[in-house]
Design a protein around this motif. Sequence first.
Motif, PDB file in Angstrom:
ATOM      1  N   SER A  45       0.812  -1.224   0.000  1.00 57.72           N
ATOM      2  CA  SER A  45       0.000   0.000   0.000  1.00 57.72           C
ATOM      3  C   SER A  45       0.835   1.258   0.000  1.00 57.72           C
ATOM      4  O   SER A  45       1.881   1.328   0.641  1.00 57.72           O
ATOM      5  CB  SER A  45      -0.874   0.054   1.263  1.00 57.72           C
ATOM      6  OG  SER A  45      -1.893  -0.865   1.157  1.00 57.72           O
ATOM      7  N   LEU A  46       0.294   2.236  -0.693  1.00 59.02           N
ATOM      8  CA  LEU A  46       0.824   3.581  -0.540  1.00 59.02           C
ATOM      9  C   LEU A  46       0.411   4.067   0.854  1.00 59.02           C
ATOM     10  O   LEU A  46       1.155   4.741   1.556  1.00 59.02           O
ATOM     11  CB  LEU A  46       0.211   4.461  -1.639  1.00 59.02           C
ATOM     12  CG  LEU A  46       0.643   5.903  -1.730  1.00 59.02           C
ATOM     13  CD1 LEU A  46       2.119   6.001  -2.065  1.00 59.02           C
ATOM     14  CD2 LEU A  46      -0.175   6.607  -2.800  1.00 59.02           C
ATOM     15  N   SER A  65      -0.555   0.711  -4.744  1.00 61.29           N
ATOM     16  CA  SER A  65       0.258   1.500  -5.659  1.00 61.29           C
ATOM     17  C   SER A  65       1.102   0.618  -6.570  1.00 61.29           C
ATOM     18  O   SER A  65       1.470  -0.488  -6.184  1.00 61.29           O
ATOM     19  CB  SER A  65       1.173   2.388  -4.802  1.00 61.29           C
ATOM     20  OG  SER A  65       2.199   2.931  -5.580  1.00 61.29           O
ATOM     21  N   HIS A  70       0.707   5.367 -10.601  1.00 64.14           N
ATOM     22  CA  HIS A  70      -0.668   4.897 -10.441  1.00 64.14           C
ATOM     23  C   HIS A  70      -0.975   4.397  -9.025  1.00 64.14           C
ATOM     24  O   HIS A  70      -0.202   3.637  -8.437  1.00 64.14           O
ATOM     25  CB  HIS A  70      -0.958   3.775 -11.444  1.00 64.14           C
ATOM     26  CG  HIS A  70      -0.907   4.253 -12.851  1.00 64.14           C
ATOM     27  ND1 HIS A  70      -1.963   4.898 -13.453  1.00 64.14           N
ATOM     28  CD2 HIS A  70       0.084   4.222 -13.762  1.00 64.14           C
ATOM     29  CE1 HIS A  70      -1.628   5.224 -14.691  1.00 64.14           C
ATOM     30  NE2 HIS A  70      -0.391   4.828 -14.895  1.00 64.14           N
ATOM     31  N   ALA A  71      -2.113   4.836  -8.530  1.00 64.36           N
ATOM     32  CA  ALA A  71      -2.594   4.367  -7.224  1.00 64.36           C
ATOM     33  C   ALA A  71      -4.054   3.969  -7.402  1.00 64.36           C
ATOM     34  O   ALA A  71      -4.757   4.498  -8.267  1.00 64.36           O
ATOM     35  CB  ALA A  71      -2.443   5.470  -6.191  1.00 64.36           C
ATOM     36  N   CYS A  99      -2.874  11.186  -1.297  1.00 67.83           N
ATOM     37  CA  CYS A  99      -2.311  10.826  -2.604  1.00 67.83           C
ATOM     38  C   CYS A  99      -1.748  12.049  -3.315  1.00 67.83           C
ATOM     39  O   CYS A  99      -0.742  11.969  -4.012  1.00 67.83           O
ATOM     40  CB  CYS A  99      -3.362  10.156  -3.487  1.00 67.83           C
ATOM     41  SG  CYS A  99      -3.739   8.486  -2.958  1.00 67.83           S
ATOM     42  N   SER A 102       1.704  12.615  -2.526  1.00 69.34           N
ATOM     43  CA  SER A 102       2.592  11.485  -2.830  1.00 69.34           C
ATOM     44  C   SER A 102       3.082  11.614  -4.282  1.00 69.34           C
ATOM     45  O   SER A 102       2.586  12.459  -5.024  1.00 69.34           O
ATOM     46  CB  SER A 102       1.822  10.174  -2.664  1.00 69.34           C
ATOM     47  OG  SER A 102       1.071   9.901  -3.841  1.00 69.34           O
ATOM     48  N   ALA A 104       2.305   9.728  -6.654  1.00 69.91           N
ATOM     49  CA  ALA A 104       1.295   9.217  -7.590  1.00 69.91           C
ATOM     50  C   ALA A 104       0.664  10.368  -8.371  1.00 69.91           C
ATOM     51  O   ALA A 104       0.487  11.464  -7.843  1.00 69.91           O
ATOM     52  CB  ALA A 104       0.229   8.437  -6.837  1.00 69.91           C
ATOM     53  N   LEU A 107      -5.173   8.561  -9.556  1.00 68.02           N
ATOM     54  CA  LEU A 107      -5.852   7.717  -8.564  1.00 68.02           C
ATOM     55  C   LEU A 107      -7.043   7.054  -9.265  1.00 68.02           C
ATOM     56  O   LEU A 107      -7.917   7.732  -9.790  1.00 68.02           O
ATOM     57  CB  LEU A 107      -6.331   8.546  -7.369  1.00 68.02           C
ATOM     58  CG  LEU A 107      -7.042   7.769  -6.266  1.00 68.02           C
ATOM     59  CD1 LEU A 107      -6.138   6.694  -5.669  1.00 68.02           C
ATOM     60  CD2 LEU A 107      -7.517   8.721  -5.165  1.00 68.02           C
TER      61      LEU A 107
END
Length: 135
Positions: A45-46, A65, A70-71, A99, A102, A104, A107
């Motif tokens: 997991s992120l 993630s 990409h998440a 997110c 982050s 990423a 989402l």
Amino acid sequence: MDPREQPQLAWREEIDDAEVSVLHAAAFDHAVEHEPWGERLERHSLGWVTARCGGELVGFCNVVSDGGRHAFLVDTAVRPDRQGTGIGRELVHRAIEECRASPARWLHVDFEIDLGPFSMTDGLFRRSTAGILEL
Ligand SMILES: CC(C)(COP(=O)(O)OP(=O)(O)OC[C@H]1O[C@@H](n2cnc3c(N)ncnc32)[C@H](O)[C@@H]1OP(=O)(O)O)[C@@H](O)C(=O)NCCC(=O)NCCS
């Protein structure tokens, strides 16, 4: 637990495997399977969002993630006796906020065809076509 109590949200808070297993089973209406949530979250997991009232887990969502752009938001779950009180929306908004902070860039999320839970996201997600296969 006072049903009017505002839940406390946290990102990447330590969880107990049993409490997430029980919450998931109650929300998705399946038998409780004790799964190694903690180990899995740390590995894949992120991050994840927990919502607690009086220490009890009442909501959860997980952002997995690819380690890059990409998440994927999965397993959004609110305990049935607390559904419809805004916790789902808070979980999703907190996950989006984390997110954004982050690496990423995208989402992803999918919802069942009844479209209802889309309102949890206040139109923040652009609709796209996607596919899913039960393996
Ligand atoms: C879907 C779920 C996470 C929503 O959480 P919740 O705390 O009940 O949702 P909220 O109270 O934050 O509601 C937010 C909005 O979504 C709407 N909504 C929530 N669940 C809905 C549903 N199943 N059908 C239609 N609308 C729904 C609410 O009416 C509300 O809209 P409004 O503010 O315009 O009235 C929760 O019901 C749940 O755990 N369901 C079972 C598991 C599940 O299906 N998870 C989603 C995976 S795709």
